[in-house]
Design a protein around this motif. Structure first.
Motif, PDB file in Angstrom:
ATOM      1  N   TRP A  12       0.837  -1.196   0.000  1.00 33.78           N
ATOM      2  CA  TRP A  12       0.000   0.000   0.000  1.00 33.78           C
ATOM      3  C   TRP A  12       0.874   1.249   0.000  1.00 33.78           C
ATOM      4  N   GLY A  13       0.250   2.370  -0.272  1.00 36.39           N
ATOM      5  CA  GLY A  13       0.901   3.674  -0.223  1.00 36.39           C
ATOM      6  C   GLY A  13      -0.169   4.740  -0.088  1.00 36.39           C
ATOM      7  N   GLN A  14       0.230   5.920   0.279  1.00 43.48           N
ATOM      8  CA  GLN A  14      -0.718   7.033   0.333  1.00 43.48           C
ATOM      9  C   GLN A  14      -0.012   8.293  -0.122  1.00 43.48           C
ATOM     10  N   ASP A  15      -0.759   9.196  -0.720  1.00 49.29           N
ATOM     11  CA  ASP A  15      -0.169  10.402  -1.280  1.00 49.29           C
ATOM     12  C   ASP A  15       0.199  11.438  -0.230  1.00 49.29           C
ATOM     13  N   HIS A  16      -0.521  11.487   0.869  1.00 54.47           N
ATOM     14  CA  HIS A  16      -0.254  12.471   1.923  1.00 54.47           C
ATOM     15  C   HIS A  16      -0.225  11.774   3.269  1.00 54.47           C
ATOM     16  N   ALA A  17       0.735  12.144   4.076  1.00 60.69           N
ATOM     17  CA  ALA A  17       0.847  11.584   5.418  1.00 60.69           C
ATOM     18  C   ALA A  17       0.486  12.653   6.438  1.00 60.69           C
ATOM     19  N   PRO A  18      -0.013  12.239   7.591  1.00 59.85           N
ATOM     20  CA  PRO A  18      -0.137  13.212   8.672  1.00 59.85           C
ATOM     21  C   PRO A  18       1.269  13.513   9.200  1.00 59.85           C
ATOM     22  N   TYR A  19       1.571  14.780   9.400  1.00 62.08           N
ATOM     23  CA  TYR A  19       2.897  15.181   9.856  1.00 62.08           C
ATOM     24  C   TYR A  19       2.823  15.803  11.235  1.00 62.08           C
ATOM     25  N   ARG A  20       3.940  15.715  11.935  1.00 63.04           N
ATOM     26  CA  ARG A  20       4.131  16.449  13.182  1.00 63.04           C
ATOM     27  C   ARG A  20       5.451  17.182  13.073  1.00 63.04           C
TER      28      ARG A  20
ATOM     29  N   GLU B 172       0.771  19.491  15.058  1.00 64.25           N
ATOM     30  CA  GLU B 172       0.277  18.537  14.078  1.00 64.25           C
ATOM     31  C   GLU B 172      -0.117  19.343  12.845  1.00 64.25           C
ATOM     32  N   VAL B 173       0.260  18.876  11.688  1.00 62.67           N
ATOM     33  CA  VAL B 173      -0.020  19.579  10.431  1.00 62.67           C
ATOM     34  C   VAL B 173      -1.318  19.013   9.866  1.00 62.67           C
ATOM     35  N   LEU B 174      -2.294  19.877   9.682  1.00 65.69           N
ATOM     36  CA  LEU B 174      -3.609  19.464   9.215  1.00 65.69           C
ATOM     37  C   LEU B 174      -3.727  19.636   7.710  1.00 65.69           C
ATOM     38  N   GLY B 175      -4.496  18.780   7.077  1.00 66.77           N
ATOM     39  CA  GLY B 175      -4.743  18.899   5.643  1.00 66.77           C
ATOM     40  C   GLY B 175      -3.682  18.191   4.830  1.00 66.77           C
ATOM     41  N   GLU B 176      -3.884  18.214   3.542  1.00 69.71           N
ATOM     42  CA  GLU B 176      -2.979  17.553   2.608  1.00 69.71           C
ATOM     43  C   GLU B 176      -1.861  18.514   2.223  1.00 69.71           C
ATOM     44  N   VAL B 177      -0.724  18.360   2.868  1.00 71.18           N
ATOM     45  CA  VAL B 177       0.413  19.249   2.678  1.00 71.18           C
ATOM     46  C   VAL B 177       1.548  18.459   2.037  1.00 71.18           C
TER      47      VAL B 177
ATOM     48  N   ILE C 211       5.416  17.616   1.387  1.00 74.26           N
ATOM     49  CA  ILE C 211       6.578  17.688   2.267  1.00 74.26           C
ATOM     50  C   ILE C 211       7.492  18.855   1.909  1.00 74.26           C
ATOM     51  N   ASP C 212       7.589  19.213   0.635  1.00 73.83           N
ATOM     52  CA  ASP C 212       8.420  20.359   0.260  1.00 73.83           C
ATOM     53  C   ASP C 212       7.858  21.653   0.840  1.00 73.83           C
ATOM     54  N   GLU C 213       6.546  21.815   0.786  1.00 73.43           N
ATOM     55  CA  GLU C 213       5.893  22.989   1.367  1.00 73.43           C
ATOM     56  C   GLU C 213       6.115  23.023   2.879  1.00 73.43           C
ATOM     57  N   LEU C 214       5.966  21.875   3.529  1.00 69.24           N
ATOM     58  CA  LEU C 214       6.156  21.800   4.973  1.00 69.24           C
ATOM     59  C   LEU C 214       7.600  22.090   5.355  1.00 69.24           C
ATOM     60  N   LEU C 215       8.542  21.550   4.616  1.00 71.52           N
ATOM     61  CA  LEU C 215       9.952  21.783   4.901  1.00 71.52           C
ATOM     62  C   LEU C 215      10.320  23.254   4.745  1.00 71.52           C
ATOM     63  N   THR C 216       9.789  23.906   3.730  1.00 70.80           N
ATOM     64  CA  THR C 216      10.040  25.334   3.530  1.00 70.80           C
ATOM     65  C   THR C 216       9.521  26.142   4.713  1.00 70.80           C
ATOM     66  N   TRP C 217       8.270  25.899   5.115  1.00 65.59           N
ATOM     67  CA  TRP C 217       7.695  26.623   6.243  1.00 65.59           C
ATOM     68  C   TRP C 217       8.467  26.351   7.538  1.00 65.59           C
ATOM     69  N   THR C 218       8.777  25.079   7.774  1.00 62.68           N
ATOM     70  CA  THR C 218       9.445  24.698   9.020  1.00 62.68           C
ATOM     71  C   THR C 218      10.821  25.328   9.137  1.00 62.68           C
ATOM     72  N   THR C 219      11.621  25.266   8.085  1.00 66.03           N
ATOM     73  CA  THR C 219      12.969  25.840   8.156  1.00 66.03           C
ATOM     74  C   THR C 219      12.911  27.350   8.341  1.00 66.03           C
ATOM     75  N   ARG C 220      11.970  28.007   7.680  1.00 62.36           N
ATOM     76  CA  ARG C 220      11.828  29.457   7.818  1.00 62.36           C
ATOM     77  C   ARG C 220      11.394  29.836   9.242  1.00 62.36           C
TER      78      ARG C 220
ATOM     79  N   ALA D 225       6.662  11.899  10.130  1.00 55.81           N
ATOM     80  CA  ALA D 225       5.418  11.350   9.586  1.00 55.81           C
ATOM     81  C   ALA D 225       4.783  10.570  10.730  1.00 55.81           C
ATOM     82  N   SER D 226       3.503  10.791  10.933  1.00 51.31           N
ATOM     83  CA  SER D 226       2.767  10.085  11.984  1.00 51.31           C
ATOM     84  C   SER D 226       2.196   8.809  11.383  1.00 51.31           C
ATOM     85  N   VAL D 227       2.533   7.664  11.967  1.00 52.90           N
ATOM     86  CA  VAL D 227       2.120   6.370  11.428  1.00 52.90           C
ATOM     87  C   VAL D 227       1.515   5.506  12.525  1.00 52.90           C
TER      88      VAL D 227
END
Length: 89
Positions: free
Chosen positions: A13-21, A36-41, A43-52, A65-67
């Protein structure tokens, strides 16, 4: 880094979006700020926001990734600090 070719049919199995923390580490204050990051984000968008955001605050960070493994929730580190950032604080 060791890289090898794989057969993409080896997974069930696989999924296109993971829940992130995201954990931000304020080492000077020995404090963590967890989100906790809500919605379909992406990882590049999340990494940009997080580093900034971490740079603006003067903090370090870890993105997970929350699993779930059976009934047990867990985290897989994707980027950022490895291990306990407060070990030397």
């Amino acid at each position: 880094m060791d890289i090898r070719g794989i057969d993409p049919r080896d997974t069930a199995w696989g999924q296109d979006h993971a829940p992130y923390r995201v954990y931000f580490w304020d080492v000077e204050a020995v404090t963590a700020h967890e989100y906790e990051v809500l919605g379909e984000v992406d990882i590049d968008e999340l990494l940009t926001w997080t580093t900034r955001y971490a740079a603006d605050q003067g903090w370090s960070y870890t993105i997970y990734a929350s699993v779930t493994d059976g009934d047990s929730p867990g985290l897989i580190r994707l980027a950022g600090v490895l291990g306990d950032p407060f070990a030397d604080a």
